[in-house]
Design a protein around this motif. Structure first.
Motif, PDB file in Angstrom:
ATOM      1  N   ASN A 452      -9.719  -3.193   6.511  1.00  0.00           N
ATOM      2  CA  ASN A 452      -9.993  -2.888   5.104  1.00  0.00           C
ATOM      3  C   ASN A 452      -9.719  -1.430   4.754  1.00  0.00           C
ATOM      4  O   ASN A 452      -9.925  -1.010   3.619  1.00  0.00           O
ATOM      5  CB  ASN A 452     -11.432  -3.237   4.754  1.00  0.00           C
ATOM      6  CG  ASN A 452     -11.620  -4.727   4.552  1.00  0.00           C
ATOM      7  OD1 ASN A 452     -10.666  -5.442   4.263  1.00  0.00           O
ATOM      8  ND2 ASN A 452     -12.843  -5.203   4.719  1.00  0.00           N
ATOM      9  N   SER A 453      -9.234  -0.667   5.732  1.00  0.00           N
ATOM     10  CA  SER A 453      -8.903   0.740   5.494  1.00  0.00           C
ATOM     11  C   SER A 453      -7.436   0.933   5.132  1.00  0.00           C
ATOM     12  O   SER A 453      -6.977   2.069   4.976  1.00  0.00           O
ATOM     13  CB  SER A 453      -9.243   1.588   6.734  1.00  0.00           C
ATOM     14  OG  SER A 453     -10.632   1.582   6.968  1.00  0.00           O
ATOM     15  N   PHE A 454      -6.691  -0.183   5.008  1.00  0.00           N
ATOM     16  CA  PHE A 454      -5.265  -0.089   4.695  1.00  0.00           C
ATOM     17  C   PHE A 454      -4.890  -1.141   3.649  1.00  0.00           C
ATOM     18  O   PHE A 454      -5.473  -2.221   3.596  1.00  0.00           O
ATOM     19  CB  PHE A 454      -4.408  -0.319   5.948  1.00  0.00           C
ATOM     20  CG  PHE A 454      -4.657   0.672   7.047  1.00  0.00           C
ATOM     21  CD1 PHE A 454      -3.989   1.887   7.063  1.00  0.00           C
ATOM     22  CD2 PHE A 454      -5.561   0.394   8.058  1.00  0.00           C
ATOM     23  CE1 PHE A 454      -4.220   2.808   8.073  1.00  0.00           C
ATOM     24  CE2 PHE A 454      -5.797   1.305   9.081  1.00  0.00           C
ATOM     25  CZ  PHE A 454      -5.128   2.514   9.090  1.00  0.00           C
ATOM     26  N   ILE A 455      -3.906  -0.784   2.829  1.00  0.00           N
ATOM     27  CA  ILE A 455      -3.299  -1.744   1.895  1.00  0.00           C
ATOM     28  C   ILE A 455      -1.796  -1.730   2.134  1.00  0.00           C
ATOM     29  O   ILE A 455      -1.104  -0.750   1.816  1.00  0.00           O
ATOM     30  CB  ILE A 455      -3.584  -1.380   0.425  1.00  0.00           C
ATOM     31  CG1 ILE A 455      -5.079  -1.439   0.129  1.00  0.00           C
ATOM     32  CG2 ILE A 455      -2.824  -2.326  -0.506  1.00  0.00           C
ATOM     33  CD1 ILE A 455      -5.428  -0.979  -1.278  1.00  0.00           C
ATOM     34  N   TYR A 467       4.986  -0.551   5.246  1.00  0.00           N
ATOM     35  CA  TYR A 467       4.313   0.640   4.726  1.00  0.00           C
ATOM     36  C   TYR A 467       2.956   0.236   4.153  1.00  0.00           C
ATOM     37  O   TYR A 467       2.800  -0.850   3.570  1.00  0.00           O
ATOM     38  CB  TYR A 467       5.141   1.290   3.629  1.00  0.00           C
ATOM     39  CG  TYR A 467       6.397   1.981   4.113  1.00  0.00           C
ATOM     40  CD1 TYR A 467       6.321   3.060   4.992  1.00  0.00           C
ATOM     41  CD2 TYR A 467       7.656   1.565   3.678  1.00  0.00           C
ATOM     42  CE1 TYR A 467       7.477   3.702   5.425  1.00  0.00           C
ATOM     43  CE2 TYR A 467       8.810   2.201   4.115  1.00  0.00           C
ATOM     44  CZ  TYR A 467       8.710   3.269   4.981  1.00  0.00           C
ATOM     45  OH  TYR A 467       9.839   3.899   5.422  1.00  0.00           O
ATOM     46  N   ALA A 468       1.974   1.152   4.305  1.00  0.00           N
ATOM     47  CA  ALA A 468       0.632   0.875   3.794  1.00  0.00           C
ATOM     48  C   ALA A 468      -0.032   2.178   3.362  1.00  0.00           C
ATOM     49  O   ALA A 468       0.275   3.262   3.877  1.00  0.00           O
ATOM     50  CB  ALA A 468      -0.231   0.199   4.868  1.00  0.00           C
ATOM     51  N   TYR A 469      -0.941   2.059   2.388  1.00  0.00           N
ATOM     52  CA  TYR A 469      -1.825   3.170   2.055  1.00  0.00           C
ATOM     53  C   TYR A 469      -2.957   3.210   3.076  1.00  0.00           C
ATOM     54  O   TYR A 469      -3.527   2.167   3.425  1.00  0.00           O
ATOM     55  CB  TYR A 469      -2.425   2.977   0.664  1.00  0.00           C
ATOM     56  CG  TYR A 469      -1.538   3.385  -0.479  1.00  0.00           C
ATOM     57  CD1 TYR A 469      -1.467   4.712  -0.889  1.00  0.00           C
ATOM     58  CD2 TYR A 469      -0.791   2.439  -1.174  1.00  0.00           C
ATOM     59  CE1 TYR A 469      -0.671   5.092  -1.950  1.00  0.00           C
ATOM     60  CE2 TYR A 469       0.013   2.800  -2.237  1.00  0.00           C
ATOM     61  CZ  TYR A 469       0.071   4.137  -2.621  1.00  0.00           C
ATOM     62  OH  TYR A 469       0.864   4.506  -3.669  1.00  0.00           O
ATOM     63  N   CYS A 479      -4.091   9.426  -1.109  1.00  0.00           N
ATOM     64  CA  CYS A 479      -4.060   8.690   0.155  1.00  0.00           C
ATOM     65  C   CYS A 479      -2.661   8.736   0.760  1.00  0.00           C
ATOM     66  O   CYS A 479      -1.672   8.463   0.064  1.00  0.00           O
ATOM     67  CB  CYS A 479      -4.474   7.230  -0.064  1.00  0.00           C
ATOM     68  SG  CYS A 479      -6.185   7.021  -0.603  1.00  0.00           S
ATOM     69  N   PRO A 480      -2.554   9.058   2.043  1.00  0.00           N
ATOM     70  CA  PRO A 480      -1.229   9.125   2.674  1.00  0.00           C
ATOM     71  C   PRO A 480      -0.648   7.736   2.920  1.00  0.00           C
ATOM     72  O   PRO A 480      -1.360   6.729   2.967  1.00  0.00           O
ATOM     73  CB  PRO A 480      -1.504   9.840   3.999  1.00  0.00           C
ATOM     74  CG  PRO A 480      -2.933   9.502   4.308  1.00  0.00           C
ATOM     75  CD  PRO A 480      -3.635   9.423   2.978  1.00  0.00           C
ATOM     76  N   ILE A 481       0.664   7.709   3.109  1.00  0.00           N
ATOM     77  CA  ILE A 481       1.375   6.480   3.438  1.00  0.00           C
ATOM     78  C   ILE A 481       1.606   6.452   4.946  1.00  0.00           C
ATOM     79  O   ILE A 481       2.077   7.429   5.531  1.00  0.00           O
ATOM     80  CB  ILE A 481       2.741   6.408   2.718  1.00  0.00           C
ATOM     81  CG1 ILE A 481       2.578   6.664   1.220  1.00  0.00           C
ATOM     82  CG2 ILE A 481       3.402   5.060   2.977  1.00  0.00           C
ATOM     83  CD1 ILE A 481       1.717   5.673   0.492  1.00  0.00           C
ATOM     84  N   VAL A 482       1.264   5.329   5.572  1.00  0.00           N
ATOM     85  CA  VAL A 482       1.505   5.150   7.002  1.00  0.00           C
ATOM     86  C   VAL A 482       2.478   3.998   7.192  1.00  0.00           C
ATOM     87  O   VAL A 482       2.675   3.174   6.302  1.00  0.00           O
ATOM     88  CB  VAL A 482       0.201   4.876   7.783  1.00  0.00           C
ATOM     89  CG1 VAL A 482      -0.796   6.004   7.585  1.00  0.00           C
ATOM     90  CG2 VAL A 482      -0.409   3.540   7.371  1.00  0.00           C
ATOM     91  N   VAL A 483       3.082   3.945   8.379  1.00  0.00           N
ATOM     92  CA  VAL A 483       3.951   2.828   8.720  1.00  0.00           C
ATOM     93  C   VAL A 483       3.372   2.113   9.931  1.00  0.00           C
ATOM     94  O   VAL A 483       2.946   2.743  10.897  1.00  0.00           O
ATOM     95  CB  VAL A 483       5.402   3.306   8.996  1.00  0.00           C
ATOM     96  CG1 VAL A 483       5.478   4.238  10.195  1.00  0.00           C
ATOM     97  CG2 VAL A 483       6.342   2.123   9.167  1.00  0.00           C
ATOM     98  N   ASN A 496       2.105  10.993  -0.018  1.00  0.00           N
ATOM     99  CA  ASN A 496       1.817  10.137  -1.160  1.00  0.00           C
ATOM    100  C   ASN A 496       3.056   9.297  -1.456  1.00  0.00           C
ATOM    101  O   ASN A 496       4.093   9.444  -0.803  1.00  0.00           O
ATOM    102  CB  ASN A 496       1.406  10.963  -2.385  1.00  0.00           C
ATOM    103  CG  ASN A 496       2.383  12.101  -2.674  1.00  0.00           C
ATOM    104  OD1 ASN A 496       3.603  11.882  -2.717  1.00  0.00           O
ATOM    105  ND2 ASN A 496       1.869  13.311  -2.849  1.00  0.00           N
ATOM    106  N   ILE A 497       2.962   8.450  -2.468  1.00  0.00           N
ATOM    107  CA  ILE A 497       4.061   7.530  -2.757  1.00  0.00           C
ATOM    108  C   ILE A 497       5.297   8.268  -3.267  1.00  0.00           C
ATOM    109  O   ILE A 497       6.427   7.870  -2.989  1.00  0.00           O
ATOM    110  CB  ILE A 497       3.613   6.445  -3.767  1.00  0.00           C
ATOM    111  CG1 ILE A 497       4.694   5.372  -3.900  1.00  0.00           C
ATOM    112  CG2 ILE A 497       3.289   7.052  -5.107  1.00  0.00           C
ATOM    113  CD1 ILE A 497       4.960   4.592  -2.629  1.00  0.00           C
ATOM    114  N   ARG A 498       5.116   9.371  -3.970  1.00  0.00           N
ATOM    115  CA  ARG A 498       6.284  10.111  -4.458  1.00  0.00           C
ATOM    116  C   ARG A 498       7.086  10.676  -3.301  1.00  0.00           C
ATOM    117  O   ARG A 498       8.325  10.661  -3.323  1.00  0.00           O
ATOM    118  CB  ARG A 498       5.852  11.227  -5.411  1.00  0.00           C
ATOM    119  CG  ARG A 498       7.039  11.950  -6.044  1.00  0.00           C
ATOM    120  CD  ARG A 498       6.643  12.949  -7.112  1.00  0.00           C
ATOM    121  NE  ARG A 498       5.997  12.284  -8.248  1.00  0.00           N
ATOM    122  CZ  ARG A 498       5.685  12.898  -9.383  1.00  0.00           C
ATOM    123  NH1 ARG A 498       5.969  14.202  -9.540  1.00  0.00           N
ATOM    124  NH2 ARG A 498       5.105  12.245 -10.356  1.00  0.00           N
TER     125      ARG A 498
END
Length: 585
Positions: A452-455, A467-469, A479-483, A496-498
């Motif tokens: 529940n810590s990732f989307i 990719y997930a937040y 929130c950073p983006i992780v892979v 971030n998404i940008r």
């Protein structure tokens, strides 16, 4: 480079006595080996990733005569000599292995270089650049992961050649029953074709899949990815190690397409009842069509698959209603979609080129007849891969996976761009996804606090990474983006998404290893996405960002994110006993 001395003259490996040679001696033997474009394959001095110069006691092992052994795993060292580092195995003669030839590791492995013929039951290669110069005879050849590459010169006999994200180059198929690429085409074959002036030239082309895995392999060894793609699994390596085959010979009717004529006529009948005109589905960069038409007074129905994204391969199966003939066409096209090379024959013609057209017609029929209503939340396993990358979902549907979190404005803009231009058309293998469950993330840990810590919100590459937040703030802009790597590894990619959108302008998919992630554009193999320029203009207009033009620019963005979040992410993952990679600084 420091002088490399061999620690001893010979060594026993897998029951065979090899001569021990250094890098310079190996260069004299393999330095002039070339690929099918006359480019040298090996540079043992400059390619220090494949052939490290920082290891103690780096050596090559050389067999000057024919070799026979039971099994051969290309480890870097032996129990007797754990302090050596084997860079490659060179066989000047033939290599005959009773059960299995296998590389050591998907990330990196000693190279296999055979000048004579290679014979075995099963051979699975990865993690290095391998060369079989005198042909290959086997039941099954598998290649795995993009750290490996294989070149085979001479005759090839195999029931199955299976590539899961690894380039495999062949001079000719003498007796090959099936080619299966897990995702994009990774298998390449040389063909002699006639040029416009009548001269015969040799070209190297990507070869599409000729079958589904379930057409030829025993069902016990087939698994499905989260996208519904069939892959080898379920401990097939144990069968390989025993020298047994995963081929199911009772499926001969499937892999020989013995009833294709009747099946194809039935496909045409079903599609003609569904629509009196053209039926078209474009999923990712592959287009499937049913087209009825009249040519020179005869009525035809055509079922086709066209693979874009730089491959430009079209496969067409045609039924003439008047004379009841079937025509199969495999065509390679140029960038303007004009024909370059064609293979044309009827459905009874021998040759593996016609198998891939039969497979394409079958796949197209499945896509064109698949039911995809708005209320269909459950997809058949065979159709999941199509639905996931379909850009037709609404913003409201896309928002469901974000729960109570507001979708950042930058991500909404990206959604609107993708809605107009299509998934995977503007940056290689990237596409926003609807992922309304946590199935993929739960494979890492089933603890609720973790998943529940990732989307998850987007596909990251062609092999299944995503990719997930990482939810460290109530505002997703913070929130950073992780892979999440399909082969392992969870890494921070962007702040971030940008920043992620900026990375996407390089137009190459991310590579994810256990220890690190990176973007790398190889100009030799790069093919520009059809909407890349529109994407670059959009990024400049919306965010005032110039398109990234080098691999080094992506490293800056990733490193900025790592400086802020890497330690914190690693500490979080460790809480759930998730192993952390050891990245070289």
């Amino acid at each position: 480079m420091k002088e490399e001395k061999v620690p001893f003259a010979t060594i026993l490996f897998s029951g065979i006595t090899f001569k021990v040679i250094n890098r310079y001696e190996a260069h004299e033997i393999i330095g002039n080996l070339t690929d099918f474009k006359d480019q040298k394959i090996y540079n043992v001095f400059e390619d220090t990733w494949r052939f490290p110069d920082y290891e103690e006691n780096p050596i090559f092992l050389l067999a000057e005569e024919d070799v026979e052994m039971e099994s051969f795993e290309m480890d870097f060292s032996t129990e007797e000599h754990p302090d050596i580092f084997i860079l490659g195995f060179i066989f000047k003669g033939n290599l005959n292995v009773t059960k299995l030839i296998t590389s050591y590791d998907t990330d990196n492995s000693p190279a296999l270089i055979v000048f004579g013929e290679t014979t075995t039951v099963n051979i699975t290669l990865f993690g290095g650049v391998h060369y079989l110069g005198g042909g290959l005879k086997c039941d099954v050849l598998t290649g795995e992961y993009n750290h490996g590459e294989l070149f085979v010169k001479g005759d090839v006999t195999a029931w199955l050649i299976y590539s899961d994200d690894m380039w495999m180059h062949f001079e000719r198929f003498t007796n090959v029953q099936s080619i299966i690429n897990v995702n994009r085409p990774d298998v390449l074959i040389c063909s002699n074709v006639t040029d416009t002036d009548g001269s015969v030239i040799t070209v190297e082309n990507y070869f599409p899949s000729t079958h589904k895995l379930s057409d030829i392999v025993n069902d016990d060894f087939i698994e499905y990815t989260s996208y519904g793609t069939e892959i080898l699994g379920n401990n097939y390596l144990e069968v390989f190690a025993a020298g047994l085959s995963v081929i199911d010979h009772d499926k001969a009717e499937k892999y020989l397409y013995t009833d294709f004529r009747n099946q194809f006529i039935e496909m045409v009948q079903v599609l003609s009842k569904k629509s009196e005109g053209r039926i078209r589905e474009k999923l990712s960069e592959t287009e499937y069509q049913y087209v009825p038409f009249v040519y020179e007074g005869l009525n035809y129905s055509q079922i086709s698959e066209e693979i874009g994204n730089g491959f430009n391969i079209q496969m067409r199966a045609l039924w003439c209603h008047d004379n009841e003939e079937i025509m199969l066409i495999l065509e390679y096209q140029d960038e303007e979609r004009n024909p370059k090379y064609q293979w044309i024959n009827n459905e009874t013609a021998p040759g593996i080129e016609m198998y891939c057209v039969k497979a394409a017609a079958t796949k197209a029929f499945e896509v064109l007849t698949a039911e995809r209503g708005e209320d269909d939340n459950e997809e058949d396993e065979d159709n999941t891969e199509y639905a996931d990358y379909d850009s037709s979902f609404s913003l409201q549907d896309f928002a469901i996976q974000f729960g109570n979190y507001a979708i950042p404005e930058d991500l909404v803009k990206l959604y609107e761009f993708q809605k107009e231009y299509g998934s995977e058309t503007y940056s290689e293998c990237f596409g926003l996804l609807m992922i309304n469950d946590k199935t993929g993330i739960k494979t890492w840990s089933e603890e609720e606090e973790f998943y529940n810590s990732f989307i998850e919100f987007a596909g990251a590459n062609g092999s299944g990474s995503s990719y997930a937040y990482w939810l460290i703030d109530d505002d997703l802009n913070n929130c950073p983006i992780v892979v999440f790597g399909d082969e392992g590894g969870i890494h921070v990619v962007a702040e971030n998404i940008r920043k992620l959108i900026h990375l996407l302008t390089l137009d190459t998919e991310i590579s994810v290893d256990f220890d690190y992630c990176y973007f790398y554009k190889d100009e030799e193999y790069y093919s520009e996405n059809e909407n890349k320029e529109e994407f670059h203009e959009w990024v400049k207009r919306e965010f005032n960002l110039n398109a990234i033009e080098s691999n080094e620019e992506t490293e800056v963005i990733i490193n900025e994110a790592k400086e802020k979040y890497k330690t914190k992410l690693n500490d979080f993952l460790t809480k759930f006993d998730i192993e952390i990679g050891e990245e070289e600084e």
